[in-house]
Every structure is written in C-alpha cells, then in structure tokens.
Write an enzyme that holds these catalytic residues in place. Structure first.
Site, PDB file in Angstrom:
ATOM      1  N   SER A   1      98.708  12.153  75.795  1.00 51.09           N
ATOM      2  CA  SER A   1      97.319  11.735  75.758  1.00 51.09           C
ATOM      3  C   SER A   1      96.883  11.661  73.943  1.00 51.09           C
ATOM      4  CB  SER A   1      96.387  12.730  76.186  1.00 51.09           C
ATOM      5  OG  SER A   1      96.290  14.051  75.913  1.00 51.09           O
TER       6      SER A   1
ATOM      7  N   LYS B   1      91.100   8.649  73.703  1.00 52.54           N
ATOM      8  CA  LYS B   1      89.489   8.808  73.606  1.00 52.54           C
ATOM      9  C   LYS B   1      88.763   7.316  73.395  1.00 52.54           C
ATOM     10  CE  LYS B   1      88.418  12.831  75.619  1.00 52.54           C
ATOM     11  NZ  LYS B   1      87.613  12.856  76.262  1.00 52.54           N
TER      12      LYS B   1
END
Length: 419
Positions: free
Chosen positions: A312, A57
């Site tokens: 992720s 992110k």
C-alpha cells in the site's frame, strides 16, 4: 433494490476511474518469485508503493475533491492524516489550485512531513497536533467549524472509498487468472471497503483477508463487537494503519465481505520490511508490508492458489531503519537484553566473554559504571545470537556463573528505554 444499490456503487467506482485518468499511475501487478517458491503459490504484488505519492491514498483524495463544487473548494479543504492521505490531499490541492490545511500527529515521521510540504507547495499549511491520528482529526474538525472549511475524511466517505476502489478494478484487469486470495492492509478501512465493493460484485469467489497490526486492531475489534468501537490505546509504530476506530461506512462495506481479519505483530512487520528490501529491492513502509506479513498465517491454505498482496505504500523514513532492524531481531529471538551482575574485580568481563558467551554470540550493548563502594555492579547487556536455539544455553551459563539478574525483553517499559 439491493442489486440497484450495488450497481450504483459500482458506477461510482467506474466514474472515479475516469476522473483519475492522467492523475494517477496504473501501478503494476507483479509476480513475486521468492514468495511464490516459498509458499508454493502464485503470489503477486499490487505495487501501490510506486504511485506518484508513494501510496494509494492519492486515488481517494483526488476523487473526493474532484466531486466537490467550486464553491466548496473555495472555502478551503481540511484533512487529518498520519502521512499518506495528507500527501494525496496536498497533491490534489497543488494540482487543482485549492487552499488546504493539513493536520498531522506530532510523532509523524519526518520523511512524510517533508513529502506533504513538497507535494502541496504554497497551497497547503501543515499543523502538527496530538499524539495520534484521532487527536489530529479532532483538531481538524474544530478548525473546520471555526473557519467553515470542508473536511476531506481519510477513509469514511463514499467518494474516498470509490477512489480507493479503483485499485481493485486494476487488479482484476491485470490478473491473468482468477484470484483466490487477496490480502489488503486495514487502517480506517477505506481501501478494504473499496476492494470489498468491487470484488463482491465482480469476483465474489475471491477470499479477502484484511490485515492490521495487532497493537491497533480496530477492524478486528469492530467485527467482534458488531460495530466500530474506539480502542483506548494503540501503538503508533505502523503509522499508516494506526487508527483507534474504523469508519461506520467502511465497516458496513467490509463486515459481510471480508473472509477474515489477520492481526500481525510489529516485529513480524519489521522482518517483512527487511526481507522485501533485501530480496526484492522493495522499500515498504510498515503499513505497506502488512499484507505480505500475514502470508505465513495462511501458508497451508494458499498452496497452489493465486494470491495478491497490496503493497500500500513506501513512505518510510530512513532514520527508522535501526528501530525496524531491532524489532525484527527481537521478534526472531536473535536479540536479547539482560541485567548482568559483574564482580568489581579485574578479569570479570573476560570470564563473561570466554565462559558464558557462545562462539557466535555478539555483545551489542554494554552499559556499566564501576562503583568502588560495592563488591558487584549491574550492567545492561545486549547480546545478538546467530540462532534462537542458542538462547537457552546462554541463560543457563549466565546463571551458572552468577551473572544473571534479570531478562529485559519481556518488560516493555524498560525496553522502551533501550530501543
């Protein structure tokens, strides 16, 4: 015109790559021996869990803020996030010396909350609001209107998508062979949209499989309906991918490029988290394990293929591990809860243990209160099995000796009281 548009989009990704130099870590693309052997394929992990903020992110958040004017930044930035986007924005605020206000859902794991505060320092304020990401986002948008702040969307923004797309550029740069399958986790769709943008142009033969939790399958529903739709109810357990509605832009980028969407059960995600930890020493958060959890659904297709799974994120609160273990055991059929009827006489429990339980069965939960006015009392009993094939004989013996009252695993409302 279409080719010019595609070139323009790719140019944005290459520009994002330049902006992120010296800010992000170029995470490794590492082969995984255990899964490669299990599935008879060449399986590699893109380790975004090793990023500075322990998720991809940071790429989108920093890239977005780096494209903003100083005048915009001086107004202060605002974001909403279940955790990982918040950490990326907090890191960018601290690095760029910009004031930020970060809205997060009330059930956000404590580990993610503390990390946001640590990365942001005195440049950020954290506001806890609502039960879901979408409720926190609505509050953040109201705050923007009232205070003239600039909203940093977690996924539905071109600059965010271009930042996340740099993951795909790295994968293609690091891969020694053409990639046949790429498994990518999907929440709001920012990472998937970025990956689709790059692979559509630079590796169109790759099959891209989006993966999301079955209890929050917003992209799958959007593809079925032909547009993003709001899911009335979702589970927050896979918090990094628990989004009620995917973005309009992310959907548009994904709809004609994703080969398929795979929805995986929370219990399977938990099994995968434990397996990654025990076999590979990888600490993955629930959303971070999604891509690996989907492999078994494609075990026939991926044999002999080059496969990449994006891990992720790894922002997992250690206090959640008992719940994760419990959900994994329930999913595997190795943990069962019952209402059990016990005669209120000496020796009843001994009969249950000696004549009902198998030699490898273990009582893990036992809640019982003796009531002298009744001949029989009801207990809540949790039993762990070594093998799921031991379940039918257990039920049979419980009924034979008149201990069985009810099986609780199939009752979500009761199970919520137990785990």
């Amino acid at each position: 015109m279409k080719e010019e548009l595609e070139t323009s989009v790719l140019d944005g990704v290459y520009q994002a790559e330049e902006r992120l130099k010296g800010v992000i870590v170029k995470t490794p693309l590492a082969g995984n021996h255990n899964l490669s052997h299990l599935y008879k394929a060449n399986i590699s992990f893109k380790r975004e869990d090793l990023q500075q903020v322990r998720s991809y992110k940071i790429r989108g958040a920093y890239n977005k803020m780096a494209t903003m004017s100083r005048k915009e930044l001086e107004k202060g930035v605002v974001c909403a996030s279940a955790g990982n986007h918040a950490q990326g924005v907090a890191f960018a605020c601290n690095t760029m010396k910009v004031k930020g206000t970060i809205f997060m859902p009330l059930p956000t794991p404590g580990q993610k909350l503390e990390q946001v505060k640590m990365f942001g320092g005195h440049y950020i304020d954290v506001v806890l609001h609502g039960d879901t990401f979408d409720e926190a986002k609505d509050a953040a948008m109201r705050f923007c209107r009232d205070h003239s702040g600039v909203f940093i969307h977690p996924f539905d923004d071109p600059a965010i998508i271009e930042g996340q797309a740099t993951v795909a550029l790295e994968i293609l740069e690091q891969a020694n062979e053409p990639i046949d399958y790429l498994f990518v986790p999907v929440g709001g769709g920012g990472l998937a949209a970025g990956v689709c943008t790059v692979f559509r142009n630079l590796s169109p033969e790759t099959k891209i499989i989006g993966v999301e939790p079955s209890a929050a399958a917003s992209m799958k529903k959007a593809l079925e309906k032909g547009k993003p739709v709001l899911l009335e109810k979702i589970s927050r357990f896979v918090d990094g991918a628990a989004v009620q509605k995917v973005g309009d832009l992310t959907f548009d980028r994904c709809k004609n490029v994703l080969s398929a969407m795979a929805a995986v059960d929370e219990g399977l995600v938990c099994e995968t988290i434990l397996s990654l930890y025990n076999k590979d020493a990888i600490v993955a958060e629930p959303a971070g394990a999604l891509s690996v959890a989907a492999l078994d659904k494609y075990k026939e297709e991926i044999q002999g293929k080059n496969v990449v799974c994006i891990i992720s994120g790894s922002n997992n609160d250690i206090t959640r591990m008992e719940e994760i273990k419990e959900k994994a055991l329930l999913y595997a059929g190795l943990k069962h809860y019952f209402l059990v009827r016990f005669p209120q006489r000496p020796g009843a429990l001994k009969t249950f243990v000696m004549d009902v339980l198998g030699p490898d069965d273990d009582i893990t939960t036992f809640e019982y209160t003796q009531k002298n006015s009744k001949e029989k009392g009801i207990a809540v009993v949790g039993i762990a099995l070594k093998q799921n094939k031991d379940f039918p004989p257990l039920i049979e013996k419980m009924k034979k000796y008149d201990f069985f009252v009810n099986y609780l695993n199939n009752d979500p409302s009761l199970m919520n009281l137990l785990i």
